[in-house]
Motif scaffolding. Structure first.
Motif, PDB file in Angstrom:
ATOM      1  N   ASP A  22     104.490  -2.639 -48.090  1.00 10.77           N
ATOM      2  CA  ASP A  22     103.964  -1.401 -47.549  1.00 10.77           C
ATOM      3  C   ASP A  22     103.614  -1.563 -46.059  1.00 10.77           C
ATOM      4  O   ASP A  22     102.972  -2.531 -45.670  1.00 10.77           O
ATOM      5  N   GLU A  23     104.030  -0.600 -45.261  1.00  5.66           N
ATOM      6  CA  GLU A  23     103.822  -0.719 -43.812  1.00  5.66           C
ATOM      7  C   GLU A  23     102.340  -0.864 -43.469  1.00  5.66           C
ATOM      8  O   GLU A  23     101.950  -1.615 -42.574  1.00  5.66           O
ATOM      9  N   THR A  24     101.522  -0.123 -44.200  1.00  4.32           N
ATOM     10  CA  THR A  24     100.093  -0.169 -43.918  1.00  4.32           C
ATOM     11  C   THR A  24      99.536  -1.581 -44.147  1.00  4.32           C
ATOM     12  O   THR A  24      98.772  -2.094 -43.348  1.00  4.32           O
ATOM     13  N   LEU A  40     104.502  -6.385 -35.847  1.00  5.19           N
ATOM     14  CA  LEU A  40     104.554  -6.100 -37.275  1.00  5.19           C
ATOM     15  C   LEU A  40     105.529  -7.021 -38.005  1.00  5.19           C
ATOM     16  O   LEU A  40     106.691  -7.109 -37.624  1.00  5.19           O
ATOM     17  N   PRO A  41     105.081  -7.723 -39.065  1.00  6.69           N
ATOM     18  CA  PRO A  41     106.047  -8.498 -39.862  1.00  6.69           C
ATOM     19  C   PRO A  41     106.815  -7.577 -40.796  1.00  6.69           C
ATOM     20  O   PRO A  41     106.372  -6.461 -41.061  1.00  6.69           O
TER      21      PRO A  41
ATOM     22  N   ALA B  44      86.837  -5.833 -43.612  1.00  4.52           N
ATOM     23  CA  ALA B  44      86.528  -4.906 -42.511  1.00  4.52           C
ATOM     24  C   ALA B  44      87.526  -5.019 -41.359  1.00  4.52           C
ATOM     25  O   ALA B  44      88.012  -4.010 -40.854  1.00  4.52           O
ATOM     26  N   ARG B  45      87.838  -6.262 -40.935  1.00  7.34           N
ATOM     27  CA  ARG B  45      88.756  -6.412 -39.803  1.00  7.34           C
ATOM     28  C   ARG B  45      90.070  -5.669 -40.046  1.00  7.34           C
ATOM     29  O   ARG B  45      90.579  -4.981 -39.149  1.00  7.34           O
ATOM     30  N   GLY B  46      90.628  -5.784 -41.249  1.00  2.00           N
ATOM     31  CA  GLY B  46      91.891  -5.123 -41.563  1.00  2.00           C
ATOM     32  C   GLY B  46      91.755  -3.610 -41.525  1.00  2.00           C
ATOM     33  O   GLY B  46      92.611  -2.907 -40.983  1.00  2.00           O
ATOM     34  N   LYS B  47      90.669  -3.121 -42.091  1.00  3.91           N
ATOM     35  CA  LYS B  47      90.474  -1.665 -42.118  1.00  3.91           C
ATOM     36  C   LYS B  47      90.281  -1.131 -40.702  1.00  3.91           C
ATOM     37  O   LYS B  47      90.780  -0.064 -40.353  1.00  3.91           O
ATOM     38  N   LEU B  48      89.537  -1.871 -39.889  1.00  4.56           N
ATOM     39  CA  LEU B  48      89.317  -1.439 -38.504  1.00  4.56           C
ATOM     40  C   LEU B  48      90.636  -1.444 -37.737  1.00  4.56           C
ATOM     41  O   LEU B  48      90.912  -0.543 -36.944  1.00  4.56           O
ATOM     42  N   ALA B  49      91.481  -2.452 -38.014  1.00  4.54           N
ATOM     43  CA  ALA B  49      92.784  -2.511 -37.346  1.00  4.54           C
ATOM     44  C   ALA B  49      93.649  -1.330 -37.768  1.00  4.54           C
ATOM     45  O   ALA B  49      94.395  -0.772 -36.960  1.00  4.54           O
ATOM     46  N   LEU B  50      93.542  -0.941 -39.037  1.00  7.57           N
ATOM     47  CA  LEU B  50      94.327   0.196 -39.511  1.00  7.57           C
ATOM     48  C   LEU B  50      93.879   1.492 -38.834  1.00  7.57           C
ATOM     49  O   LEU B  50      94.700   2.311 -38.428  1.00  7.57           O
ATOM     50  N   GLU B  57      98.434   5.718 -32.664  1.00  8.35           N
ATOM     51  CA  GLU B  57      99.681   6.316 -33.154  1.00  8.35           C
ATOM     52  C   GLU B  57     100.770   5.278 -33.378  1.00  8.35           C
ATOM     53  O   GLU B  57     101.942   5.499 -33.098  1.00  8.35           O
ATOM     54  N   MET B  58     100.356   4.107 -33.869  1.00  4.01           N
ATOM     55  CA  MET B  58     101.349   3.069 -34.163  1.00  4.01           C
ATOM     56  C   MET B  58     102.064   3.365 -35.475  1.00  4.01           C
ATOM     57  O   MET B  58     103.172   2.923 -35.709  1.00  4.01           O
ATOM     58  N   PHE B  59     101.389   4.074 -36.362  1.00  2.07           N
ATOM     59  CA  PHE B  59     102.022   4.499 -37.605  1.00  2.07           C
ATOM     60  C   PHE B  59     101.265   5.712 -38.111  1.00  2.07           C
ATOM     61  O   PHE B  59     100.232   6.083 -37.571  1.00  2.07           O
ATOM     62  N   ASN B  60     101.766   6.309 -39.181  1.00  8.69           N
ATOM     63  CA  ASN B  60     101.220   7.599 -39.570  1.00  8.69           C
ATOM     64  C   ASN B  60     100.948   7.692 -41.066  1.00  8.69           C
ATOM     65  O   ASN B  60     101.149   8.713 -41.670  1.00  8.69           O
ATOM     66  N   ASP B  61     100.515   6.608 -41.655  1.00  8.69           N
ATOM     67  CA  ASP B  61     100.304   6.638 -43.093  1.00  8.69           C
ATOM     68  C   ASP B  61      98.834   6.928 -43.389  1.00  8.69           C
ATOM     69  O   ASP B  61      98.083   6.063 -43.807  1.00  8.69           O
ATOM     70  N   SER B  62      98.427   8.180 -43.161  1.00 16.18           N
ATOM     71  CA  SER B  62      97.004   8.480 -43.360  1.00 16.18           C
ATOM     72  C   SER B  62      96.618   8.347 -44.829  1.00 16.18           C
ATOM     73  O   SER B  62      95.498   7.964 -45.145  1.00 16.18           O
ATOM     74  N   ASP B  63      97.563   8.613 -45.746  1.00 15.37           N
ATOM     75  CA  ASP B  63      97.267   8.424 -47.168  1.00 15.37           C
ATOM     76  C   ASP B  63      96.953   6.960 -47.457  1.00 15.37           C
ATOM     77  O   ASP B  63      95.975   6.638 -48.127  1.00 15.37           O
ATOM     78  N   GLY B  64      97.826   6.100 -46.935  1.00 15.07           N
ATOM     79  CA  GLY B  64      97.655   4.668 -47.166  1.00 15.07           C
ATOM     80  C   GLY B  64      96.345   4.156 -46.587  1.00 15.07           C
ATOM     81  O   GLY B  64      95.648   3.345 -47.203  1.00 15.07           O
ATOM     82  N   VAL B  65      96.003   4.625 -45.399  1.00 17.16           N
ATOM     83  CA  VAL B  65      94.773   4.165 -44.768  1.00 17.16           C
ATOM     84  C   VAL B  65      93.561   4.670 -45.558  1.00 17.16           C
ATOM     85  O   VAL B  65      92.618   3.930 -45.817  1.00 17.16           O
TER      86      VAL B  65
END
Lengths: 460, 433
Positions: A22-24, A40-41, B44-50, B57-65
């Motif tokens: 998954d990209e996220t 990104l990997p 936390a670090r991962g969530k903050l990076a997301l 605007e590096m990606f647009n997966d608001s559902d995933g986030v």
């Protein structure tokens, strides 16, 4: 991009749960603790058993997929950023302490064991594993070996390199390679461990690490020497070493850092002091008393304004709490923190500290300096906001200037944070064209397709 | 693409807080969820990076986030341990609200929060129906712990939940307004949903203690929920309404301190009401700040305002061993850890023995437990192990939500350990006097 066939093979080795597509999710493995652009990997792999690890390495090589191994991702030079995309392999599920041997003073661990947890397990058996990098609460031993991590005790006890007795690692074909032994002496074959330590994942993938343990020192004593003059403090560092005393730790803090720490943690530091030295001696209790007395009188002789000797464990903890919170306290002041680790021969500490002051003025930047003065490894910490482009250019120029200065004194680019991406372009400055070419020939021979953490240390 | 810009624009309001994270990764050492999964998107670090990725605007997966943001206990361990002082909880709560406003609240949550929670009187009535009907669907499994399990296959799976009390506290005491007597003190009592509906005995213990100390008590009719369930799901609308509602009902009387026996309510009122409630008039905001400033955990009140101290060590008599679990919302959010322990030691019939990692999260996390039951249980299992290892026959804590989780964990493992609130232990000692 990685083909569906290969993805299927990854999944057959690890199960679907061990393959993050998954990209996220992949975004969360695009960075480490270095101030560098994320990459990104294509896939993230999380093996739980060592035979899976070997298979993954072989599969990546067969399909020419770049491979970056990641422990806790605390690298400060971009070593765990997957610069070429490809696969990130996580070691944090390979976290078993396989053996702690109190009779023969060694331990065998998997690469994903967390440093502080290992140190605590060893201490529970009355033994001591000295390397204590700042990130030890989360950093992994595999990462420590790959980066040859240091810490506060380098002066007396050395760094990770000094504790690696042996290694088992996968070469790029997924074949297991063994080097070193559980014995103190071992001259069997090439000393490959020496090559692998600090190779930042560019030559092979660690499977098992044999680490040396030592007896826990029976006594220790900490003190804080307060100086009104920065030069006096730095000269004291040189004087202590010159007088053949080797403290376990000998840390320096400049006025800017002192004030930041005091504002943040209220441990009672003298905010007017130009500099502080935090010193701990350890060993046999009698020797500790003698060394402590010598250090105290030396500090006085060298012009220390005041010396506070910790009278008990609580006071000792306070001394080290002050040091441990240094980076945190500085980090709170500005959004971006650039933590440098250019290192000089210890006699050059006074000169380096003066140079840092000049660089801070010349580039009009806020630099707090603290660090392992005793081993010449200072941490000039530049406080900035990366979003301010103009200031960021000055930061980059200041970093160049710090490197140049350290090299001109016979020092080195990096004491303990590694070269990674952040410093690879400076490598030739310190070494030579020949060194780079020689290193690249080794790399090409061991990793013909250039898949192992490509671009790191020696460029391409 | 237009949408991506819009979300990025909305996230701008947390940019200054986001940039404080220096990606050092120290949060990995304390995050209970990460300890189970080892996944960066859980820490936390991962969530903050997301969030930063969405902002840039590096990606647009608001559902995933959003999905990953909700895989969080909001326990605050990361914030309490963060070298850079990132206000992680603030950021996560705001981000949940931003993404929810961008995507819209799920229909189920809309009904629960807007139609039920935001209307305290209706909510109370519905829950009463629930408590009357639950006997048909669940069977008691553990009388010591008071837990039940589902009689038929239900969406609740095999959890042993503490059932709704047959009579909720507000039925027993719909309104109370007693004057301060000798103590000269009067408190407002914010009961909170879980105590009201599942553990009315805790509220009774609070009243018992207040009466013993001659402290006047004000409980308004139909007090509302503190709003945290709505806020943590990103529904700021309902949260705002509840803050305003509570402000109104508690304004009816004057009191010195607002006490609660729920760690989560305490920390929500103290920390989130003044900073996250929106659309309040300046006067309302002043009153919210005033109320937040005088809100106290019940143990903190006993120790700091009434001067309650440990009982002198009695030499004789057999003692019940009690261990204490620190709720995250008391220790990590508010720094309250000593006071409840003092309160436990006022009762000479008990002896306090610490468990290891007493301040490790129990894994409940409110709606986290409902959405990620397996993960929640895996975290709770460590808590259960530490409790059992302490050898105590009672575990006390200061949060009814922790009590739900701990009861479930102990009950499923078949352990004979009672779960109590610190104030219950205190009230027991008053009985004997």
């Amino acid at each position: 991009m990685i083909s569906q066939t290969v993805i299927k093979e990854f999944e057959s080795i690890l199960g679907k749960d061990g393959v993050f597509l998954d990209e996220t999710d992949r975004h969360t493995y695009s960075y480490d603790a270095a101030v560098l652009e994320p990459v990104l990997p294509s896939v993230v792999l999380r093996p739980e058993r060592s035979e899976q690890l070997g298979k993954l390495v072989r599969l990546c090589n067969e399909n020419a997929i770049p491979l970056t191994v990641r422990g806790a991702g605390t690298n400060l030079s971009g070593g765990t950023i997957p610069t070429k995309g490809g696969a990130v392999i996580l070691t944090n599920a390979l976290k078993k302490i396989l053996e702690i041997n109190s009779e023969d003073l060694y331990a065998v661990v998997q690469p994903g064991v967390v440093t502080a947890k290992f140190a605590a397990a060893v201490e529970a058996k009355g033994l001591f594993y000295p390397p204590d990098p700042g990130s030890q609460a989360v950093s992994t031993l595999g990462g420590n070996v790959a980066e040859n991590a240091g810490g506060l005790r380098g002066l007396k006890y050395g760094v990770t390199r000094d504790y690696v007795m042996g290694l088992e690692f996968f070469d790029v074909n997924g074949e297991i390679v063994k080097t070193g032994a559980r014995t103190v002496k071992c001259v069997t074959g090439y000393n490959l461990a020496a090559l692998m330590v600090g190779s930042e994942g560019t030559l092979g993938v660690f499977d098992k690490i044999i680490l040396k343990l030592i007896p826990m020192p029976a006594g220790r004593k900490a003190m804080m020497a307060i100086f009104n003059d920065m030069a006096r403090a730095s000269e004291t560092v040189a004087a202590i070493i010159a007088n053949r005393i080797v403290p376990a730790t000998l840390e320096f803090m400049d006025n800017f850092t002192i004030r930041a720490v005091e504002d943040y943690s209220h441990v009672g530091l003298p905010v007017d002091a130009a500099a502080l030295l935090l010193i701990e001696v350890d060993g046999h209790p009698a020797q500790v008393e003698e060394d402590a007395a010598k250090v105290e009188s030396l500090c006085k002789e060298m012009g220390a304004e005041n010396i506070r000797v910790a009278r008990n464990a609580e006071e000792r903890d306070k001394v080290w709490e002050a040091r441990r919170t240094a980076l945190s306290a500085l980090a709170k002041l500005k959004p971006t923190v650039v933590l440098e680790d250019a290192t000089v021969p210890r006699s050059k500490i006074p000169e380096m500290i003066q140079a840092l002051e000049e660089i801070s003025c010349r580039f009009d930047l806020t630099i707090g300096t603290f660090g392992h003065a005793g081993d010449g490894n200072l941490h000039p910490t530049i406080l900035t906001d990366k979003r301010n482009k103009e200031e960021w250019h000055r930061v980059e120029a200041a970093i160049d200037a710090i490197f140049d200065k350290a090299l001109s004194m016979g020092g080195t680019l990096s004491g303990e944070h590694g070269i990674g991406m952040a410093k690879s372009r400076f490598l030739e400055k310190e070494t030579s064209r020949g060194t780079i070419l020689f290193s690249r020939r080794i790399k090409a021979a061991l990793d013909p397709k250039g898949i192992l953490n490509p671009g790191k240390i020696i460029g391409e | 693409m237009q949408d991506m810009k819009k979300l990025a624009q909305l996230l701008k309001q947390i940019e200054d807080q986001l940039v404080v994270c220096m990606r050092c990764g120290m949060c990995q050492s304390v995050c209970p969820v990460f300890a189970e999964t080892g996944r960066e998107s859980d820490v936390a670090r991962g969530k903050l990076a997301l969030l930063d990725g969405l902002l840039q605007e590096m990606f647009n997966d608001s559902d995933g986030v959003q999905e990953r943001l909700l895989r969080c206990l909001l326990c605050g361990s990361c914030a309490a341990n963060c070298p850079s002082g990132v206000k992680v909880l603030d950021i996560f709560i705001k981000a949940r609200a931003i993404i929810t406003s961008y995507k819209g609240l799920s229909p189920v949550k809309k009904i629960i929060f807007r139609k039920m929670l935001a209307r305290p009187e209706l909510f109370d009535r519905l829950m009463e129906w629930g408590s009357k009907l639950q006997g048909i669907f669940i069977k008691p499994v553990d009388e010591l712990l008071g837990t039940s399990c589902a009689r038929f296959t239900s969406p609740l799976g095999d959890r042993h939940f503490s059932s709704l009390a047959p009579k909720s506290f507000h039925r027993m005491v719909p309104y109370l307004n007693t004057p301060a007597v000798d103590s000269g003190m009067k408190v407002g009592f914010f009961v909170g949903c879980v105590i009201d509906k599942v553990f009315p005995k805790i509220a009774q213990a609070v009243l018992h203690a207040m009466k013993h100390h001659d402290v006047g008590v004000f409980i308004p009719k139909d007090a509302g929920c503190c709003g945290i369930p709505a806020l943590s799901s990103g529904d700021t609308n309902t949260f705002n309404n509840l803050v305003r509602y509570n402000l109104k009902v508690f304004s009816a009387e004057k009191f010195d301190v607002l006490v609660t026996a729920c760690a989560t309510c305490t920390s929500t009122i103290k920390k989130l009401w003044p900073t996250l409630a929106e659309e309040l008039s300046p006067q309302e905001l002043d009153r919210v700040k005033d109320l937040a400033g005088k809100t106290m955990d019940i143990s903190q009140f006993l120790v700091e305002k009434l001067g309650v101290r440990e009982a002198a060590a009695a030499e004789t008599g057999e003692k019940t061993l009690v261990t204490y679990h620190d709720p995250c919302h008391l220790k990590k959010s508010l720094g309250i850890a000593a006071q409840p322990r003092t309160v436990l030691q006022t009762n000479p019939a008990y002896q306090l023995r610490e468990m290891t990692e007493a301040d490790q999260c129990c894994g409940c996390g409110g709606s986290f437990n409902l959405q990620h039951y397996d993960l929640s249980s895996a975290i709770g299992k460590h808590k259960r192990d530490n409790i059992v290892e302490s050898g105590c026959s009672v575990v006390a804590t200061s949060c009814p939500a922790c009590m739900l989780q701990i009861s479930d964990m102990l009950s499923r493992a078949g352990d004979r350990v009672k779960v109590k609130h610190a104030i219950e232990v205190y009230a027991e000692s008053l009985d004997k006097k």
